[in-house]
Write a protein that holds these residues in place. Structure first.
Motif, PDB file in Angstrom:
ATOM      1  N   GLU A  69       0.989  -1.172   0.044  1.00  0.00           N
ATOM      2  CA  GLU A  69       0.056  -0.112  -0.101  1.00  0.00           C
ATOM      3  C   GLU A  69       0.829   1.322  -0.042  1.00  0.00           C
ATOM      4  N   THR A  72      -1.106   4.260  -1.317  1.00  0.00           N
ATOM      5  CA  THR A  72      -1.959   4.824  -0.486  1.00  0.00           C
ATOM      6  C   THR A  72      -1.193   5.539   0.750  1.00  0.00           C
ATOM      7  N   VAL A 121     -16.877   4.747   7.320  1.00  0.00           N
ATOM      8  CA  VAL A 121     -16.358   4.253   6.064  1.00  0.00           C
ATOM      9  C   VAL A 121     -16.566   2.604   6.174  1.00  0.00           C
ATOM     10  N   PHE A 125     -19.099   1.735   3.080  1.00  0.00           N
ATOM     11  CA  PHE A 125     -17.909   1.296   1.926  1.00  0.00           C
ATOM     12  C   PHE A 125     -17.634  -0.097   2.078  1.00  0.00           C
ATOM     13  N   ASP A 128     -12.812  -3.634   2.922  1.00  0.00           N
ATOM     14  CA  ASP A 128     -11.568  -3.355   2.067  1.00  0.00           C
ATOM     15  C   ASP A 128     -11.064  -2.037   2.002  1.00  0.00           C
ATOM     16  N   LEU A 129     -12.100  -1.000   1.794  1.00  0.00           N
ATOM     17  CA  LEU A 129     -12.011   0.514   1.793  1.00  0.00           C
ATOM     18  C   LEU A 129     -11.596   1.070   3.204  1.00  0.00           C
ATOM     19  N   LYS A 132      -7.759   0.177   3.781  1.00  0.00           N
ATOM     20  CA  LYS A 132      -7.121   1.185   3.008  1.00  0.00           C
ATOM     21  C   LYS A 132      -7.020   2.650   3.779  1.00  0.00           C
ATOM     22  N   HIS A 252     -10.445   6.525  -7.325  1.00  0.00           N
ATOM     23  CA  HIS A 252     -11.927   6.884  -6.840  1.00  0.00           C
ATOM     24  C   HIS A 252     -11.846   6.400  -5.291  1.00  0.00           C
ATOM     25  N   ASP A 253     -11.253   5.313  -5.004  1.00  0.00           N
ATOM     26  CA  ASP A 253     -11.268   4.937  -3.756  1.00  0.00           C
ATOM     27  C   ASP A 253     -10.403   5.522  -2.943  1.00  0.00           C
ATOM     28  N   LEU A 254      -9.268   5.971  -3.464  1.00  0.00           N
ATOM     29  CA  LEU A 254      -8.510   6.949  -2.470  1.00  0.00           C
ATOM     30  C   LEU A 254      -9.042   8.534  -2.317  1.00  0.00           C
ATOM     31  N   LEU A 256     -12.283   8.716  -1.679  1.00  0.00           N
ATOM     32  CA  LEU A 256     -13.325   8.266  -0.772  1.00  0.00           C
ATOM     33  C   LEU A 256     -12.577   8.199   0.670  1.00  0.00           C
ATOM     34  N   VAL A 257     -11.496   7.660   0.688  1.00  0.00           N
ATOM     35  CA  VAL A 257     -10.527   7.317   1.861  1.00  0.00           C
ATOM     36  C   VAL A 257     -10.057   8.732   2.441  1.00  0.00           C
TER      37      VAL A 257
END
Length: 279
Positions: A69, A72, A121, A125, A128-129, A132, A252-254, A256-257
């Motif tokens: 990661e 991330t 989160v 979500f 998994d998220l 992260k 997109h995932d980053l 949201l995080v």
């Protein structure tokens, strides 16, 4: 989807408010001993928070996680840098007092990612998220328990080795060593640390209620700076962070995080850390 986010957030806020109200009533009605707030704050900073910090770093700061990661983690560092730069800039407009300015800087930089962010989160979500996000938040946790602690401790706000010699920072170093070196932690110790960590949220919110009860509520709610700071904390700073991350190519995932890390209400450390030292 938006309805789920709203009600999940509302549920978490209701828990926060209810527990703070319990602390508020206990203090206002003098049901507990006058020294209860001081005892709770010392218990938080010397026992419960070190347990939480050790557990977090020993489980999340491992070579396997870092290797998988790195992107991330890099975006987490960038987000912390942007948030801190914005905080330093904005705090200058609120006060000239050095210590109060530190409170603003910390508050604009660090949101309630531990209790609010992780819960929301994870619920909305998925795991998994959430994982992260925990990796993304490692730089924030390092800041909280080093420079952040020094900023919030009553005094000159300078970060020195003397300031860092405290149970929370030592727990961070030991937890990091255990995670990076893959040192085995006995099951009974893991269970003990987990049980203590679970006390963190409720005790911190009760303590917040105790401290709020010492002030005049009408005076607290009448100041315009409170609402301006809240708008900056909840909307402006997250918006700037997301824009910069998007320009840097974050997926997109980053995004949201990053939203879950920055767009939360103020955390409880500005209450817990100073209170442990009479502030």
């Amino acid at each position: 989807y938006m309805q789920q986010v709203f009600f999940t957030t509302l549920s978490q806020m209701a828990v926060l408010i209810l527990m703070m109200m319990i602390g508020f009533i206990l203090k206002r009605k003098k049901i507990t001993d006058p020294a209860t707030g001081k005892i709770l704050s010392q218990l938080q900073s010397d026992v419960i928070m070190p347990a939480l910090v050790f557990q977090t770093f020993s489980q999340k700061l491992t070579r396997g996680i870092l290797a998988g990661e790195m992107i991330t983690l890099a975006y987490g560092v960038l987000t912390l840098a942007v948030s801190l730069a914005l905080a330093v800039l904005l705090a200058r407009f609120f006060t000239k007092d050095k210590y109060i300015k530190n409170i603003y800087i910390y508050s604009f930089t660090i949101a309630n990612l531990g209790y609010m962010g992780y819960s929301i989160v994870g619920a909305v979500f998925g795991q998994d998220l959430l994982f992260k996000m925990m990796v993304f938040a490692i730089p924030f946790n390092i800041f909280i328990y080093s420079a952040g602690f020094a900023m919030l401790k009553p005094g000159d706000g300078k970060c020195s080795w003397k300031t860092l010699v405290n149970p929370i920072f030592i727990a961070m170093l030991l937890g990091s060593a255990a995670g990076l070196l893959a040192l085995p932690v006995p099951a009974f110790l893991t269970t003990t640390l987990s049980s203590l960590s679970n006390c963190m949220g409720p005790l911190a919110m009760l303590l917040t209620g105790f401290i709020i009860a010492e002030y005049d509520m009408r005076e607290m709610l009448s100041g315009s700076r409170t609402y301006i700071a809240s708008l900056l904390r909840l909307i402006a700073i997250p918006a700037v962070v997301l824009l910069i991350l998007k320009l840097c190519g974050a997926g997109h995932d980053l995004l949201l995080v990053a939203l879950g890390t920055t767009a939360m209400p103020l955390g409880l450390n500005p209450v817990v850390f100073p209170a442990a030292y009479g502030g």
